[in-house]
Design a protein around this motif. Structure first.
Motif, PDB file in Angstrom:
ATOM      1  N   ARG A 172       0.811  -1.225   0.000  1.00  0.00           N
ATOM      2  CA  ARG A 172       0.000   0.000   0.000  1.00  0.00           C
ATOM      3  C   ARG A 172       0.844   1.275   0.000  1.00  0.00           C
ATOM      4  NH1 ARG A 172      -3.049  -2.822  -1.786  1.00  0.00           N
ATOM      5  NH2 ARG A 172      -5.101  -3.527  -1.058  1.00  0.00           N
ATOM      6  N   LYS A 173       2.014   1.227   0.631  1.00  0.00           N
ATOM      7  CA  LYS A 173       2.868   2.407   0.737  1.00  0.00           C
ATOM      8  C   LYS A 173       4.171   2.200  -0.019  1.00  0.00           C
ATOM      9  CE  LYS A 173       0.196   4.751   3.599  1.00  0.00           C
ATOM     10  NZ  LYS A 173      -0.419   6.045   3.200  1.00  0.00           N
ATOM     11  N   CYS A 174       4.621   3.248  -0.676  1.00  0.00           N
ATOM     12  CA  CYS A 174       5.867   3.182  -1.440  1.00  0.00           C
ATOM     13  C   CYS A 174       7.036   2.937  -0.494  1.00  0.00           C
ATOM     14  CB  CYS A 174       6.062   4.492  -2.200  1.00  0.00           C
ATOM     15  SG  CYS A 174       7.654   4.608  -3.056  1.00  0.00           S
ATOM     16  N   PRO A 175       7.890   1.925  -0.758  1.00  0.00           N
ATOM     17  CA  PRO A 175       9.041   1.656   0.094  1.00  0.00           C
ATOM     18  C   PRO A 175      10.133   2.724  -0.006  1.00  0.00           C
ATOM     19  CG  PRO A 175       9.062   0.190  -1.800  1.00  0.00           C
ATOM     20  CD  PRO A 175       7.763   0.933  -1.851  1.00  0.00           C
ATOM     21  N   VAL A 176      10.039   3.612  -0.997  1.00  0.00           N
ATOM     22  CA  VAL A 176      11.044   4.669  -1.173  1.00  0.00           C
ATOM     23  C   VAL A 176      10.633   5.948  -0.458  1.00  0.00           C
ATOM     24  CG1 VAL A 176      12.235   6.152  -2.847  1.00  0.00           C
ATOM     25  CG2 VAL A 176      11.897   3.720  -3.354  1.00  0.00           C
ATOM     26  N   CYS A 177       9.397   6.404  -0.726  1.00  0.00           N
ATOM     27  CA  CYS A 177       8.989   7.708  -0.166  1.00  0.00           C
ATOM     28  C   CYS A 177       7.767   7.646   0.741  1.00  0.00           C
ATOM     29  CB  CYS A 177       8.749   8.708  -1.291  1.00  0.00           C
ATOM     30  SG  CYS A 177       7.195   8.406  -2.197  1.00  0.00           S
ATOM     31  N   GLY A 178       7.136   6.485   0.823  1.00  0.00           N
ATOM     32  CA  GLY A 178       5.954   6.357   1.667  1.00  0.00           C
ATOM     33  C   GLY A 178       4.672   6.816   1.018  1.00  0.00           C
ATOM     34  N   GLY A 179       4.730   7.195  -0.259  1.00  0.00           N
ATOM     35  CA  GLY A 179       3.541   7.662  -0.963  1.00  0.00           C
ATOM     36  C   GLY A 179       2.565   6.539  -1.273  1.00  0.00           C
ATOM     37  N   GLU A 180       1.370   6.921  -1.714  1.00  0.00           N
ATOM     38  CA  GLU A 180       0.344   5.941  -2.072  1.00  0.00           C
ATOM     39  C   GLU A 180       0.733   5.226  -3.370  1.00  0.00           C
ATOM     40  OE1 GLU A 180      -2.540   5.021  -0.544  1.00  0.00           O
ATOM     41  OE2 GLU A 180      -1.966   6.256   1.189  1.00  0.00           O
ATOM     42  N   LEU A 181       0.500   3.919  -3.383  1.00  0.00           N
ATOM     43  CA  LEU A 181       0.842   3.121  -4.556  1.00  0.00           C
ATOM     44  C   LEU A 181      -0.371   2.878  -5.447  1.00  0.00           C
ATOM     45  CD1 LEU A 181       3.104   0.344  -2.977  1.00  0.00           C
ATOM     46  CD2 LEU A 181       3.859   2.181  -4.500  1.00  0.00           C
ATOM     47  N   LYS A 182      -0.169   3.026  -6.750  1.00  0.00           N
ATOM     48  CA  LYS A 182      -1.143   2.534  -7.712  1.00  0.00           C
ATOM     49  C   LYS A 182      -0.783   1.073  -7.992  1.00  0.00           C
ATOM     50  CE  LYS A 182      -0.476   5.600 -11.002  1.00  0.00           C
ATOM     51  NZ  LYS A 182      -0.698   6.291 -12.306  1.00  0.00           N
ATOM     52  N   TYR A 183      -1.778   0.258  -8.302  1.00  0.00           N
ATOM     53  CA  TYR A 183      -1.497  -1.164  -8.549  1.00  0.00           C
ATOM     54  C   TYR A 183      -2.278  -1.645  -9.763  1.00  0.00           C
ATOM     55  CZ  TYR A 183      -6.090  -2.189  -6.581  1.00  0.00           C
ATOM     56  OH  TYR A 183      -7.444  -2.231  -6.354  1.00  0.00           O
ATOM     57  N   TYR A 184      -1.827  -2.787 -10.317  1.00  0.00           N
ATOM     58  CA  TYR A 184      -2.479  -3.381 -11.475  1.00  0.00           C
ATOM     59  C   TYR A 184      -2.148  -4.859 -11.510  1.00  0.00           C
ATOM     60  CZ  TYR A 184      -4.376  -3.472 -16.250  1.00  0.00           C
ATOM     61  OH  TYR A 184      -5.136  -3.714 -17.360  1.00  0.00           O
ATOM     62  N   GLY A 185      -3.166  -5.693 -11.610  1.00  0.00           N
ATOM     63  CA  GLY A 185      -2.912  -7.128 -11.647  1.00  0.00           C
ATOM     64  C   GLY A 185      -4.196  -7.932 -11.466  1.00  0.00           C
ATOM     65  N   PRO A 186      -4.074  -9.277 -11.522  1.00  0.00           N
ATOM     66  CA  PRO A 186      -2.843 -10.060 -11.524  1.00  0.00           C
ATOM     67  C   PRO A 186      -2.087  -9.985 -12.849  1.00  0.00           C
ATOM     68  CG  PRO A 186      -4.734 -11.509 -11.755  1.00  0.00           C
ATOM     69  CD  PRO A 186      -5.281 -10.137 -11.512  1.00  0.00           C
ATOM     70  N   ALA A 187      -0.771 -10.046 -12.725  1.00  0.00           N
ATOM     71  CA  ALA A 187       0.103  -9.958 -13.889  1.00  0.00           C
ATOM     72  C   ALA A 187       1.263 -10.933 -13.723  1.00  0.00           C
ATOM     73  CB  ALA A 187       0.635  -8.535 -14.045  1.00  0.00           C
ATOM     74  N   TRP A 188       1.840 -11.328 -14.829  1.00  0.00           N
ATOM     75  CA  TRP A 188       3.016 -12.205 -14.827  1.00  0.00           C
ATOM     76  C   TRP A 188       4.219 -11.386 -14.363  1.00  0.00           C
ATOM     77  CZ3 TRP A 188       3.759 -17.338 -15.576  1.00  0.00           C
ATOM     78  CH2 TRP A 188       5.047 -17.791 -15.864  1.00  0.00           C
ATOM     79  N   VAL A 189       4.928 -11.861 -13.333  1.00  0.00           N
ATOM     80  CA  VAL A 189       6.068 -11.105 -12.826  1.00  0.00           C
ATOM     81  C   VAL A 189       7.396 -11.823 -13.107  1.00  0.00           C
ATOM     82  CG1 VAL A 189       4.708  -9.926 -11.063  1.00  0.00           C
ATOM     83  CG2 VAL A 189       5.839 -12.085 -10.485  1.00  0.00           C
ATOM     84  N   GLY A 190       7.337 -12.902 -13.903  1.00  0.00           N
ATOM     85  CA  GLY A 190       8.551 -13.600 -14.310  1.00  0.00           C
ATOM     86  C   GLY A 190       9.123 -12.996 -15.575  1.00  0.00           C
ATOM     87  N   GLU A 191      10.088 -13.687 -16.184  1.00  0.00           N
ATOM     88  CA  GLU A 191      10.699 -13.195 -17.415  1.00  0.00           C
ATOM     89  C   GLU A 191       9.710 -13.284 -18.575  1.00  0.00           C
ATOM     90  OE1 GLU A 191      14.369 -15.225 -18.180  1.00  0.00           O
ATOM     91  OE2 GLU A 191      15.486 -13.990 -16.757  1.00  0.00           O
ATOM     92  N   LEU A 192       9.814 -12.325 -19.478  1.00  0.00           N
ATOM     93  CA  LEU A 192       8.925 -12.273 -20.630  1.00  0.00           C
ATOM     94  C   LEU A 192       9.461 -13.081 -21.807  1.00  0.00           C
ATOM     95  CD1 LEU A 192       7.993  -8.469 -20.637  1.00  0.00           C
ATOM     96  CD2 LEU A 192       6.591 -10.374 -19.818  1.00  0.00           C
ATOM     97  N   ASN A 193      10.762 -13.332 -21.817  1.00  0.00           N
ATOM     98  CA  ASN A 193      11.400 -14.032 -22.927  1.00  0.00           C
ATOM     99  C   ASN A 193      12.349 -15.101 -22.429  1.00  0.00           C
ATOM    100  OD1 ASN A 193      10.728 -12.261 -25.521  1.00  0.00           O
ATOM    101  ND2 ASN A 193      11.151 -10.855 -23.841  1.00  0.00           N
ATOM    102  N   ASP A 194      12.467 -16.161 -23.203  1.00  0.00           N
ATOM    103  CA  ASP A 194      13.439 -17.213 -22.908  1.00  0.00           C
ATOM    104  C   ASP A 194      14.710 -16.912 -23.695  1.00  0.00           C
ATOM    105  OD1 ASP A 194      14.022 -20.056 -21.852  1.00  0.00           O
ATOM    106  OD2 ASP A 194      14.437 -20.215 -24.004  1.00  0.00           O
ATOM    107  N   GLN A 195      15.808 -16.709 -22.988  1.00  0.00           N
ATOM    108  CA  GLN A 195      17.050 -16.281 -23.628  1.00  0.00           C
ATOM    109  C   GLN A 195      17.538 -17.279 -24.675  1.00  0.00           C
ATOM    110  OE1 GLN A 195      17.861 -13.193 -22.383  1.00  0.00           O
ATOM    111  NE2 GLN A 195      19.219 -12.959 -24.148  1.00  0.00           N
ATOM    112  N   GLU A 196      17.404 -18.552 -24.377  1.00  0.00           N
ATOM    113  CA  GLU A 196      17.850 -19.588 -25.316  1.00  0.00           C
ATOM    114  C   GLU A 196      17.018 -19.546 -26.603  1.00  0.00           C
ATOM    115  OE1 GLU A 196      18.197 -24.470 -25.522  1.00  0.00           O
ATOM    116  OE2 GLU A 196      18.232 -23.483 -23.553  1.00  0.00           O
ATOM    117  N   PHE A 197      15.716 -19.319 -26.446  1.00  0.00           N
ATOM    118  CA  PHE A 197      14.837 -19.233 -27.625  1.00  0.00           C
ATOM    119  C   PHE A 197      15.203 -18.022 -28.481  1.00  0.00           C
ATOM    120  CE2 PHE A 197      10.832 -18.344 -29.890  1.00  0.00           C
ATOM    121  CZ  PHE A 197      10.551 -19.610 -30.394  1.00  0.00           C
TER     122      PHE A 197
END
Length: 376
Positions: free
Chosen positions: A259-284
């Protein structure tokens, strides 16, 4: 219906004459009795390369229209197994047959509802390129895949994926929250999360092979990994995207209660659920780079080469920042991207010409913007 012949890649195609369906000098492919969009040539060029790397034993082009994708996969990706070209439009079915004959290739032409057909077949690769949102077709598309099959997906409903339309975002993708400044990346991550959830119902996990944004659409290639445990592991890669409304700090987290920004303590906007892993496979990506030399005839050869290079560099970092957004919050002139990247040892992102990625801590990002701005 008058037909004209066009050349795309190594294939010749009969397509409806756009001049017959123009209105006041303007033409939209949707006005034609059979859909053919030249603006998707880049999408198809990348897909031909990707499918050649996947090397599937069989292919389903679920919404074929003119048959261009399926025919290009046979001719250019050199798919030797069965290629099924489907469309529910009888005019399209007739045109697909003509284009197969024109190019001297074999393919199974089917006239069926895409969802119905995808529940009946098992192939190594399914291509899903709907006019609009892929959401209504994802479950059946995943069902159509054999073990370790790959799904190719195009999505053009950016307003729903990026959070511009909250009602559409919730209805189509089960997403809540608000649009973020890195919305182009957020949209791709939301689409991946939707695919992961649909796959998990069928006890399949997912492995993103390649994903990108271009022009007005997203394109993804996702490999299925069978088994309940793999499905569970994929669901562990779902989380929430955050952005501080005060200082602009952005991050991803599997926790959904920040809920609070870990840097400044401000209010956080959020969006999800979303994939938080890698978007691309390096080998591919590396395999695509290696194979690209054999596709030098493609009109988008140089663009594809640059995209692959950029995706590989971006893959190491989290969400991108927009230099104009941060400069505005700091009330300083927007610095040149060149000087900023030098200061941060960062990289540009393909998602946005004003976007950059870096592994530096956020206070360092702010200092670099201030310093680079002073030199402007």
């Amino acid at each position: 219906m008058k037909l004209i012949e066009v050349i795309e890649g190594k294939v010749r195609l009969l397509v409806p004459d756009p001049s017959q369906f123009s209105r006041e000098g303007k033409f939209d492919p949707a006005w034609s009795p059979v859909f053919y969009n030249p603006r998707m040539t880049f999408n198809r060029d990348v897909s031909v390369l990707a499918v050649s790397v996947v090397s599937p034993p069989s292919v389903l082009d679920a919404m074929s229209a003119t048959g261009v994708r399926g025919i290009r996969y046979v001719v250019e990706s050199r798919i030797e197994g069965e290629v099924i070209l489907n469309d529910k439009n009888p005019v399209s079915v007739e045109l697909i047959s003509k284009n197969l004959e024109l190019n001297g290739v074999k393919g199974k032409v089917v006239k069926s509802d895409a969802n119905s057909l995808m529940h009946q077949v098992k192939v190594g690769y399914t291509d899903l390129d709907p006019f609009g949102s892929p959401a209504p077709f994802l479950f059946s598309a995943i069902s159509s895949l054999r073990r370790k099959g790959v799904l190719g997906v195009t999505a053009t409903d950016l307003s729903a994926l990026e959070g511009k339309s909250r009602t559409s975002s919730r209805r189509k993708y089960g997403v809540s929250g608000s649009k973020l400044s890195y919305s182009k990346e957020a949209g791709l991550r939301v689409l991946l999360a939707k695919i992961a959830r649909e796959a998990s119902v069928q006890e399949k996990g997912i492995k993103p092979l390649m994903g990108f944004y271009h022009d007005y659409y997203y394109r993804l290639f996702v490999k299925m990994e069978d088994g309940a445990k793999r499905a569970d592991r994929s669901l562990e890669s779902l989380g929430t995207l955050y952005e501080c409304g005060l200082c602009g700090y952005s991050f991803m987290s599997v926790e959904g209660c920040e809920r609070k920004c870990p840097v400044c303590g401000g209010e956080l906007k959020y969006y999800g659920p979303a994939w938080v892993g890698e978007l691309n496979d390096q080998e591919f990506l590396e395999e695509m780079k290696n194979k690209l030399t054999g596709f030098s005839y493609l009109q988008n050869f140089e663009m594809i080469s640059k995209l692959l290079e950029r995706l590989g560099m971006e893959n190491r970092f989290g969400p991108y920042y927009r230099v104009d957004v941060l400069a505005s919050r700091l009330k300083v002139n927007m610095p040149s991207m060149f000087s900023l990247l030098q200061c941060l040892d960062g990289v540009r992102t393909h998602f946005d010409p004003r976007g950059f990625k870096t592994s530096r801590e956020f206070p360092e990002v702010i200092e670099c913007i201030k310093m680079s701005s002073a030199r402007t």
